[in-house]
Motif scaffolding. Structure first.
Motif, PDB file in Angstrom:
ATOM      1  N   GLN A  64      13.449   9.605 -50.663  1.00 20.74           N
ATOM      2  CA  GLN A  64      14.394   9.292 -51.734  1.00 20.74           C
ATOM      3  C   GLN A  64      15.786   8.954 -51.214  1.00 20.74           C
ATOM      4  OE1 GLN A  64      14.559  11.995 -54.991  1.00 20.74           O
ATOM      5  NE2 GLN A  64      12.365  11.962 -55.329  1.00 20.74           N
ATOM      6  N   ILE A  65      16.492   8.156 -52.005  1.00 17.79           N
ATOM      7  CA  ILE A  65      17.905   7.863 -51.801  1.00 17.79           C
ATOM      8  C   ILE A  65      18.590   8.127 -53.136  1.00 17.79           C
ATOM      9  CG2 ILE A  65      19.619   6.061 -51.354  1.00 17.79           C
ATOM     10  CD1 ILE A  65      17.543   4.655 -49.612  1.00 17.79           C
ATOM     11  N   ASN A  66      19.547   9.016 -53.147  1.00 17.06           N
ATOM     12  CA  ASN A  66      20.277   9.364 -54.379  1.00 17.06           C
ATOM     13  C   ASN A  66      19.340   9.702 -55.536  1.00 17.06           C
ATOM     14  OD1 ASN A  66      22.724   8.877 -53.068  1.00 17.06           O
ATOM     15  ND2 ASN A  66      22.663   6.707 -53.620  1.00 17.06           N
ATOM     16  N   GLY A  67      18.285  10.465 -55.237  1.00 25.22           N
ATOM     17  CA  GLY A  67      17.367  10.913 -56.273  1.00 25.22           C
ATOM     18  C   GLY A  67      16.382   9.869 -56.767  1.00 25.22           C
ATOM     19  N   GLN A  68      16.373   8.697 -56.150  1.00 25.81           N
ATOM     20  CA  GLN A  68      15.458   7.627 -56.540  1.00 25.81           C
ATOM     21  C   GLN A  68      14.552   7.307 -55.349  1.00 25.81           C
ATOM     22  OE1 GLN A  68      17.455   3.955 -57.516  1.00 25.81           O
ATOM     23  NE2 GLN A  68      15.589   2.935 -58.126  1.00 25.81           N
ATOM     24  N   ALA A  70      13.139   5.664 -52.353  1.00 25.83           N
ATOM     25  CA  ALA A  70      13.831   4.721 -51.467  1.00 25.83           C
ATOM     26  C   ALA A  70      13.257   3.317 -51.568  1.00 25.83           C
ATOM     27  CB  ALA A  70      13.762   5.218 -50.028  1.00 25.83           C
ATOM     28  N   ALA A  73      14.621   1.615 -54.617  1.00 26.91           N
ATOM     29  CA  ALA A  73      16.039   1.261 -54.443  1.00 26.91           C
ATOM     30  C   ALA A  73      16.176   0.019 -53.556  1.00 26.91           C
ATOM     31  CB  ALA A  73      16.800   2.438 -53.830  1.00 26.91           C
TER      32      ALA A  73
END
Length: 137
Positions: A64-68, A70, A73
């Motif tokens: 994940q990146i910032n809760g999303q 990856a 994103a």
């Protein structure tokens, strides 16, 4: 060494399967349950059948990146920047353009002459822009 498998991220495997088979004309090769998703591949009827395109879910929650996820994103960033995720080559751009339009493809860039041939870009309905190219002979 050779390429046997490559992938394209998709936000919905079933929708992707419809687009890549019914619109682009690829053929489903593998459809195997894999956790909460599927190992779902297509092949070109024009190319070697041992080169597969994996319709890869973009929703892996482990990365994940910032809760999303990856992959989602990354895919969204490419799409918003109008950068194609991948490129497919054709022999005759005009013929392919007409065929894909009849099958419902949405072109975000009409066929355009370049210094090396022609290119066009379509929306695959699954979060990607796909470049279609014809090399100058």
């Amino acid at each position: 060494m050779k390429i046997k498998l490559t992938s394209v991220l998709v936000d919905d495997q079933e929708k992707a399967l419809r687009f890549y088979t019914e619109v682009l004309g690829f053929v489903k090769k593998r459809d195997v349950p894999a956790g909460g998703a599927r190992w779902l591949t297509v092949v070109s009827p024009e190319g070697p059948e041992d080169v597969e395109l994996l319709l890869e879910p973009n929703s892996n929650p482990l990365i994940q990146i910032n809760g999303q996820p990856a992959a989602a994103a990354y895919q969204k960033a490419l799409y918003e920047a109008k950068i194609p995720y991948t490129m497919f080559f054709v022999e005759d751009m005009n013929k392919e353009y007409e065929r894909l339009k009849k099958r419902g493809a949405t072109f975000v860039m009409e066929p355009t002459k370049t210094e090396w041939g022609y290119q066009a870009m379509i929306d695959d309905t699954c979060g990607n822009l796909i470049m279609i190219a014809q090399e100058e002979k």
